[in-house]
Design a protein around this motif. Sequence first.
Motif, PDB file in Angstrom:
ATOM      1  N   VAL A 189      12.065   1.302   8.857  1.00 44.53           N
ATOM      2  CA  VAL A 189      11.269   1.634   7.682  1.00 44.53           C
ATOM      3  C   VAL A 189      11.942   2.818   7.008  1.00 44.53           C
ATOM      4  O   VAL A 189      12.315   3.795   7.667  1.00 44.53           O
ATOM      5  CB  VAL A 189       9.815   1.984   8.079  1.00 44.53           C
ATOM      6  N   TYR A 190      12.107   2.715   5.676  1.00 42.55           N
ATOM      7  CA  TYR A 190      12.835   3.753   4.978  1.00 42.55           C
ATOM      8  C   TYR A 190      12.337   3.942   3.553  1.00 42.55           C
ATOM      9  O   TYR A 190      11.668   3.084   2.994  1.00 42.55           O
ATOM     10  CB  TYR A 190      14.335   3.458   4.975  1.00 42.55           C
ATOM     11  N   GLU A 191      12.660   5.104   2.981  1.00 40.10           N
ATOM     12  CA  GLU A 191      12.345   5.432   1.593  1.00 40.10           C
ATOM     13  C   GLU A 191      13.646   5.465   0.808  1.00 40.10           C
ATOM     14  O   GLU A 191      14.677   5.870   1.337  1.00 40.10           O
ATOM     15  CB  GLU A 191      11.712   6.819   1.494  1.00 40.10           C
ATOM     16  N   ILE A 192      13.578   5.083  -0.460  1.00 36.58           N
ATOM     17  CA  ILE A 192      14.751   5.121  -1.326  1.00 36.58           C
ATOM     18  C   ILE A 192      14.490   6.106  -2.454  1.00 36.58           C
ATOM     19  O   ILE A 192      13.460   6.042  -3.125  1.00 36.58           O
ATOM     20  CB  ILE A 192      15.048   3.735  -1.930  1.00 36.58           C
ATOM     21  N   ASP A 193      15.430   7.017  -2.669  1.00 45.36           N
ATOM     22  CA  ASP A 193      15.395   7.949  -3.798  1.00 45.36           C
ATOM     23  C   ASP A 193      16.606   7.627  -4.669  1.00 45.36           C
ATOM     24  O   ASP A 193      17.711   8.088  -4.410  1.00 45.36           O
ATOM     25  CB  ASP A 193      15.451   9.388  -3.294  1.00 45.36           C
ATOM     26  N   ASP A 194      16.385   6.788  -5.691  1.00 44.46           N
ATOM     27  CA  ASP A 194      17.492   6.332  -6.527  1.00 44.46           C
ATOM     28  C   ASP A 194      18.107   7.453  -7.365  1.00 44.46           C
ATOM     29  O   ASP A 194      19.311   7.455  -7.602  1.00 44.46           O
ATOM     30  CB  ASP A 194      17.036   5.206  -7.459  1.00 44.46           C
ATOM     31  N   SER A 195      17.300   8.394  -7.810  1.00 40.82           N
ATOM     32  CA  SER A 195      17.829   9.449  -8.680  1.00 40.82           C
ATOM     33  C   SER A 195      18.854  10.316  -7.955  1.00 40.82           C
ATOM     34  O   SER A 195      19.818  10.780  -8.561  1.00 40.82           O
ATOM     35  CB  SER A 195      16.696  10.308  -9.234  1.00 40.82           C
ATOM     36  N   ASN A 196      18.674  10.525  -6.657  1.00 41.32           N
ATOM     37  CA  ASN A 196      19.618  11.332  -5.875  1.00 41.32           C
ATOM     38  C   ASN A 196      20.503  10.476  -4.971  1.00 41.32           C
ATOM     39  O   ASN A 196      21.273  11.014  -4.182  1.00 41.32           O
ATOM     40  CB  ASN A 196      18.861  12.352  -5.021  1.00 41.32           C
ATOM     41  N   GLN A 197      20.358   9.153  -5.042  1.00 39.88           N
ATOM     42  CA  GLN A 197      21.078   8.207  -4.187  1.00 39.88           C
ATOM     43  C   GLN A 197      20.958   8.611  -2.711  1.00 39.88           C
ATOM     44  O   GLN A 197      21.932   8.897  -2.029  1.00 39.88           O
ATOM     45  CB  GLN A 197      22.536   8.099  -4.617  1.00 39.88           C
TER      46      GLN A 197
ATOM     47  N   GLY B 280       0.788  -1.221   0.000  1.00 40.88           N
ATOM     48  CA  GLY B 280       0.000   0.000   0.000  1.00 40.88           C
ATOM     49  C   GLY B 280       0.820   1.270   0.000  1.00 40.88           C
ATOM     50  O   GLY B 280       0.281   2.361   0.039  1.00 40.88           O
ATOM     51  N   GLU B 281       2.132   1.152  -0.026  1.00 38.73           N
ATOM     52  CA  GLU B 281       3.015   2.318  -0.035  1.00 38.73           C
ATOM     53  C   GLU B 281       3.801   2.326  -1.345  1.00 38.73           C
ATOM     54  O   GLU B 281       4.206   1.271  -1.830  1.00 38.73           O
ATOM     55  CB  GLU B 281       3.988   2.282   1.142  1.00 38.73           C
ATOM     56  N   THR B 282       4.035   3.492  -1.895  1.00 31.88           N
ATOM     57  CA  THR B 282       4.716   3.547  -3.181  1.00 31.88           C
ATOM     58  C   THR B 282       6.218   3.372  -3.059  1.00 31.88           C
ATOM     59  O   THR B 282       6.839   2.753  -3.909  1.00 31.88           O
ATOM     60  CB  THR B 282       4.436   4.889  -3.885  1.00 31.88           C
ATOM     61  N   ASN B 283       6.813   3.897  -2.001  1.00 31.83           N
ATOM     62  CA  ASN B 283       8.275   3.900  -1.947  1.00 31.83           C
ATOM     63  C   ASN B 283       8.812   3.579  -0.556  1.00 31.83           C
ATOM     64  O   ASN B 283       9.887   4.033  -0.201  1.00 31.83           O
ATOM     65  CB  ASN B 283       8.782   5.276  -2.405  1.00 31.83           C
ATOM     66  N   LEU B 284       8.068   2.834   0.259  1.00 32.41           N
ATOM     67  CA  LEU B 284       8.526   2.503   1.611  1.00 32.41           C
ATOM     68  C   LEU B 284       8.960   1.044   1.685  1.00 32.41           C
ATOM     69  O   LEU B 284       8.291   0.153   1.162  1.00 32.41           O
ATOM     70  CB  LEU B 284       7.418   2.737   2.644  1.00 32.41           C
ATOM     71  N   TYR B 285      10.082   0.833   2.349  1.00 31.92           N
ATOM     72  CA  TYR B 285      10.645  -0.502   2.516  1.00 31.92           C
ATOM     73  C   TYR B 285      10.960  -0.709   3.985  1.00 31.92           C
ATOM     74  O   TYR B 285      11.061   0.247   4.749  1.00 31.92           O
ATOM     75  CB  TYR B 285      11.938  -0.637   1.705  1.00 31.92           C
ATOM     76  N   ARG B 286      11.176  -1.976   4.384  1.00 31.47           N
ATOM     77  CA  ARG B 286      11.555  -2.221   5.760  1.00 31.47           C
ATOM     78  C   ARG B 286      12.568  -3.353   5.824  1.00 31.47           C
ATOM     79  O   ARG B 286      12.584  -4.231   4.975  1.00 31.47           O
ATOM     80  CB  ARG B 286      10.360  -2.557   6.632  1.00 31.47           C
ATOM     81  N   ILE B 287      13.425  -3.268   6.836  1.00 27.17           N
ATOM     82  CA  ILE B 287      14.336  -4.358   7.137  1.00 27.17           C
ATOM     83  C   ILE B 287      14.137  -4.734   8.594  1.00 27.17           C
ATOM     84  O   ILE B 287      13.758  -3.902   9.417  1.00 27.17           O
ATOM     85  CB  ILE B 287      15.827  -3.998   6.871  1.00 27.17           C
ATOM     86  N   ARG B 288      14.361  -6.005   8.887  1.00 29.81           N
ATOM     87  CA  ARG B 288      14.259  -6.531  10.244  1.00 29.81           C
ATOM     88  C   ARG B 288      15.617  -6.490  10.899  1.00 29.81           C
ATOM     89  O   ARG B 288      16.616  -6.864  10.295  1.00 29.81           O
ATOM     90  CB  ARG B 288      13.838  -7.995  10.185  1.00 29.81           C
TER      91      ARG B 288
END
Length: 86
Positions: free
Chosen positions: A63-71, A48-56
């Motif tokens: 929980v974090y967002e990734i902006d690949d264009s700006n690294q 349900g989120e466009t750009n949110l990821y999570r790691i355990r």
Amino acid sequence: MAPYEVQFKASAAKEFRKLTLEVKGRIQKAIDGLRTDPRPAAMKKLAGETNLYRIRVGDYRVVYEIDDSNQFIVVTRVRHRRDVYQ
């Protein structure tokens, strides 16, 4: 490939500061790993989120967002698994 830059939202930084030293160390190590590999094998995309990821990290979730264009990676939440999705 140049490493990604990691920043914390103010609320996530506050949550991180409240953790015990041992947990902080483990979480910091995991976040440092995101600099070179923002999409590790253990990463999950949040539904349900466009750009949110999570790691355990043990009983904690980052929980974090990734902006690949700006690294760029923005950590939005660092909480215990029982609280993170509320």
